[in-house]
Every structure is written in structure tokens, then in C-alpha cells.
Design an enzyme around this catalytic site. Structure first.
Site, short mmCIF file in Angstrom:
data_model
loop_
_atom_site.label_atom_id
_atom_site.label_comp_id
_atom_site.label_asym_id
_atom_site.label_seq_id
_atom_site.Cartn_x
_atom_site.Cartn_y
_atom_site.Cartn_z
N VAL A 110 0.78 -1.37 -0.15
CA VAL A 110 -0.03 -0.23 0.12
C VAL A 110 0.85 1.11 -0.06
O VAL A 110 0.57 2.37 -0.80
CB VAL A 110 -0.85 -0.09 1.29
CG1 VAL A 110 -1.63 1.43 1.07
CG2 VAL A 110 -2.10 -1.23 1.22
N CYS A 111 2.05 1.17 0.65
CA CYS A 111 2.89 2.44 0.88
C CYS A 111 3.20 3.20 -0.48
O CYS A 111 3.01 4.49 -0.63
CB CYS A 111 4.05 1.93 1.53
SG CYS A 111 3.83 1.49 3.31
#
Length: 201
Positions: free
Chosen positions: A50-51
Site C-alpha cells: 500500500v505504501c
């Protein structure tokens, strides 16, 4: 510490990669952001899932933050060397490219602990976002669990709301966006606002 809203943002000094790619060993947050509103955001780890979507989203909107005079600073527990490697990895290969804001290395976990966003078991930072005003006071914070990517446009909306309040003294009702009416913080003000705008809420 929990909720930091209305409190002075904790200061820190740490190694970092600046937006121009320069690596520094002693980036001081208070000094670098003095007199400027700032968005400080935490994320779990470089080279994860997700980062990169979040860091790219911040970079894609960096011009909007700069237009409003806002500094953007990211923090994770990775080293500045790992930050640098991630910046030098192409987006198509899972990297973030040459993002234009500072990435701070919180290898001792002191910063995520000071902002109370360290995951109790995983030992990484939650997705914490803090809007800090030009006087260094936290005015807005939101913390997402690890699987939940944040909405960067919502942070821009909060910047606009804070700047509207600072300029006009009025408060910002639910769902307020730039260009909308504010509300005078009084019984008369709320009655006037609701009589005109309640159907839009």
C-alpha cells in the site's frame, strides 16, 4: 500520548533524504518547517504494498501543497539508505521514483513513538497523518490501520479548511470544500448557515 491535536508537534532530528535527493544525517524537523504549515505522514515500510501508492499520491499532489505553502514530510522506520534506494527504483518496478519531499529515517522508532503511531505488535508505524500549523501546533490528525490507504485529497481539503479559518475566522461545517460558505461560530451563525445550507448536508 494519543491525540496530539492542539499540542505542539514533537520535534526530532534524524537522517533523511531531502526532496532534491540529498542525504543528510541531521535533518531537524522544527528548523526545516519553521513558520510553514506542514503535513507529516507516517507509513509502515519502504518496498511494501500500500505504501508506494500513498507516497506517489503525495508526490502527484505536491504542487497543490506547495501552492498553499505547505511542507510535506514522510517518515518510516527504514534507514535513509533504504529510502534512497526506493526513490531510485522506478515506479513500474515497485519503487516511488524521485518524490519531491523529504523522507525521514526513524530507525530507532523514536519519532513514531513520540507521535504515538507505532503498531504494538508489528513494530512499524501505522498510517498516521498530521496537519501542523505554521506555529508548530497539530490541528488535524488521522491514523489508519496497516491495510487501509489514506486519502491525500482529504488532507488537501483539511489544509484548505485550516487556511480558510485562519484567514476569515469562520469555522468550516461538515463536508466544507474550498469556495463553500463558512459559519460564524455563534447561535446566530449556525442558524443562518443551516437555514441556507442544511439541504446540502
Amino acid at each position: 500520548m494519543g491525540v496530539l491535536v492542539s499540542r505542539k508537534a514533537p520535534d526530532f532530528t534524524a537522517a533523511a533524504v531531502l526532496g532534491n535527493g540529498e542525504i543528510v544525517e541531521d535533518y531537524n524537523f522544527a528548523e526545516a518547517t519553521k513558520g510553514k504549515p506542514t503535513v507529516l505522514f507516517f507509513y509502515p515500510l519502504d518496498f511494501t504494498f500500500v505504501c508506494p501508492s500513498e507516497l506517489i499520491a503525495f508526490d502527484r499532489r505536491l504542487a497543490e501543497f506547495k501552492k498553499r505553502g505547505v511542507e510535506v514530510v514522510g517518515v518510516s522506520i527504514d534507514s535513509h539508505f533504504t529510502h534512497n534506494a526506493w526513490r531510485n527504483t522506478a515506479i513500474n518496478d515497485g519503487g516511488i521514483g524521485q518524490v519531491g519531499y523529504t523522507l525521514v529515517a526513524d530507525v530507532k522508532h523514536e519519532i513514531c513513538q513520540a507521535y504515538d503511531v507505532e503498531h504494538p505488535e508489528a513494530g512499524v508505524a501505522f498510517r498516521g497523518s498530521f496537519l501542523i500549523d505554521k506555529d508548530g501546533v497539530v490541528r488535524h490528525q488521522v491514523v489508519n490501520d496497516l491495510p487501509l490507504g489514506r486519502n491525500v485529497d482529504e488532507m488537501i481539503r483539511m489544509v484548505d479548511a485550516l487556511q480558510f479559518h485562519e484567514e476569515h475566522g469562520e469555522v468550516c461545517p461538515a463536508g466544507w470544500n474550498q469556495g463553500d460558505k463558512g459559519m460564524d461560530a455563534s447561535p446566530e451563525g449556525v442558524a443562518k448557515y443551516l437555514s441556507e445550507e442544511a439541504d446540502k448536508l
